[in-house]
Design an enzyme around this catalytic site. Structure first.
Site, PDB file in Angstrom:
ATOM      1  N   HIS A   1      45.697  47.108  50.516  1.00 45.42           N
ATOM      2  CA  HIS A   1      44.394  47.772  50.592  1.00 45.42           C
ATOM      3  C   HIS A   1      44.032  48.262  49.189  1.00 45.42           C
ATOM      4  O   HIS A   1      44.909  48.613  48.409  1.00 45.42           O
ATOM      5  CB  HIS A   1      44.498  48.980  51.541  1.00 45.42           C
TER       6      HIS A   1
ATOM      7  N   ARG B   1      30.898  60.662  55.975  1.00 40.86           N
ATOM      8  CA  ARG B   1      31.243  61.149  54.628  1.00 40.86           C
ATOM      9  C   ARG B   1      30.335  60.519  53.581  1.00 40.86           C
ATOM     10  O   ARG B   1      29.885  61.171  52.640  1.00 40.86           O
ATOM     11  CB  ARG B   1      32.703  60.803  54.293  1.00 40.86           C
TER      12      ARG B   1
HETATM   13  N1  URA Z   1      38.534  53.280  51.218  1.00 38.63           N
HETATM   14  C1  URA Z   1      38.757  53.685  52.495  1.00 38.63           C
HETATM   15  O1  URA Z   1      39.151  52.897  53.343  1.00 38.63           O
HETATM   16  N2  URA Z   1      38.521  54.969  52.795  1.00 38.63           N
HETATM   17  C2  URA Z   1      38.100  55.869  51.913  1.00 38.63           C
HETATM   18  O2  URA Z   1      37.931  57.020  52.251  1.00 38.63           O
HETATM   19  C3  URA Z   1      37.854  55.449  50.581  1.00 38.63           C
HETATM   20  C4  URA Z   1      38.094  54.130  50.258  1.00 38.63           C
END
Ligand code: URA
Length: 434
Positions: free
Chosen positions: A82, A168
């Site tokens: 990721h 957010r």
């Molecule tokens: N990538 C994500 O998956 N979540 C976040 O909060 C920021 C970047």
């Protein structure tokens, strides 16, 4: 228990317990807690922080808000990857076929772009026919059959994170260590791998603007990983300039195709090699990092990585005639070079602003329901440390709207800061934490 008491507690800088965090996450996911109440709590968390215990409880509550996959059928060690997000970050498209061709099973769910950072799913969908919406059974079958599948996150994977992430984004609360760490790790826990390699981007085009925050974020995610029984390695990478030479969906797919054919930009190659060599190690397919890098290079040179990419695209319904002949991808209506008006060395690039310009042209979303224009984006011809002569082509804008094009040209120029003095090329890999 009620949400107002929970908001008051966090507002007053007190620690929330597991029951309170579970109550919030469940209630918000079910729609019993409103967006404005959730916004108040998230803002209180943003301002007052969270203890490690709170972060772990939030992560687990979000991970178990939906389905949790079991990928153990794919092997003893299943590795996921990721990135915390960046500009021009096409690493997944390049890296995953390489390590799959080397025998590492790849079952990867990716997200869509939101805000100034792009998403792998949007990039994949710019390939005509490619299906990112598979059932979990199809996803696992694909990996068993050809060793790789790349798909979008299913609706039911960490749905609490999906809802909270959009919230957010709409209240300027993305750049926050507890919230990013719990968001990423909740998805990784739900996605079923037992080993995780994380690319933590640092710089003006990343959520973490400095190395200390990036280290803190990494340490937080590693400690969540430990508690959840997932070995986690973080690779800190420079995001003070875009990765590679393209920003935008089709443009990045084309860059990925060229990279897999052996023509890879140096910065992209460094990130791909570092992440890949650790993924191979965690998968139990090679303990020596330098040997792993060498095998990755050979895999590209032999054409095996590219063949694996073709197999992936074809297996998920994509039209591989586009991959074999990139001139088939339709160009945007306007493809306009932007020239420098000075000479010197490139000192700084405003990567975040370039991401925003690309998004404004239509390559990304401002709101989650926005449509994507796959064709538009930016080509970056000059990177930090490059020498620039007056009237050189700084980059190329791909646009479908004349007004937006005009604005993009002016703003594009403002993203590059030149100096007369020699400038060294920046380091790409800034650290490895495990
Ligand atoms: N990538 C994500 O998956 N979540 C976040 O909060 C920021 C970047």
């Amino acid at each position: 228990m009620n949400i107002l008491d929970i908001i008051c507690k966090k507002r007053d800088k007190k620690e929330l317990n597991k029951e309170e965090i579970d109550f919030f996450v469940k209630g918000y996911t079910k729609g019993e807690i409103t967006d404005y109440q959730a916004s108040a709590l998230i803002m209180a968390i943003y301002l007052n922080g969270m203890s490690n215990k709170e972060i772990t409880n939030l992560t687990l509550a979000m991970a178990y808000s939906g389905e949790v996959l079991d990928l153990s059928k794919l092997g003893e060690n299943v590795v996921d990857k990721h990135s915390t997000g960046g500009i021009g970050d096409k690493i997944t498209l390049i890296l995953m076929p390489i390590i799959s061709a080397l025998g590492v099973p790849v079952a990867k769910m990716s997200g869509r772009g939101l805000g100034f950072t792009g998403g792998t799913v949007d990039k994949l969908e710019s390939i005509p026919g490619y299906n990112t919406q598979l059932s979990i059974d199809e996803f696992i079958e694909n990996v068993k059959k050809i060793g790789i599948s790349l798909m979008g996150q299913t609706l039911n994977l960490a749905p609490a994170d999906k809802k909270l992430y959009s919230l957010r984004d709409s209240i300027s609360c993305v750049e926050n260590i507890p919230l990013i760490a719990s968001s990423i790790m909740s998805k990784k826990i739900a996605a079923g791998a037992n080993k995780i390699v994380l690319e933590v981007t640092v710089g003006n085009g990343a959520f973490m603007k400095n190395i200390n925050d990036a280290r803190k974020l990494s340490e937080t995610m590693i400690s969540i990983g430990k508690l959840a029984g997932k070995e986690t390695v973080c690779i800190l990478t420079n995001m003070d300039e875009p990765l590679g030479y393209s920003i935008g969906n089709t443009l990045e797919v084309i860059e990925a195709i060229e990279a897999l054919q052996g023509d890879m930009e140096d910065d992209v190659k460094e990130v791909v090699m570092e992440l890949g060599s650790y993924m191979i190690k965690l998968a139990g397919c090679g303990d020596n990092i330098e040997d792993n890098k060498q095998r990755m290079l050979e895999c590209i040179d032999s054409g095996n990585a590219y063949m694996k990419f073709l197999e992936l695209i074809q297996n998920q319904g994509g039209d591989i005639t586009y991959i074999n002949d990139i001139s088939k991808f339709e160009n945007a209506k306007y493809v306009v070079p932007v020239h420098t008006e000075n000479s010197g060395f490139v000192k700084n690039i405003d990567a975040e602003k370039l991401g925003k310009i690309s998004c404004y042209l239509g390559a990304g979303r401002v709101k989650k329901e926005d449509d994507i224009d796959y064709q538009v984006g930016l080509i970056i011809n000059k990177k930090i440390g490059d020498k620039v002569e007056n009237n050189d082509v700084l980059g190329i804008i791909h646009a479908n709207d004349e007004e937006k094009l005009k604005k993009a040209i002016d703003e594009f120029k403002e993203c590059f800061q030149l100096t007369e003095d020699y400038v060294e090329k920046p380091k790409v890999i800034l650290g490895i934490i495990f």
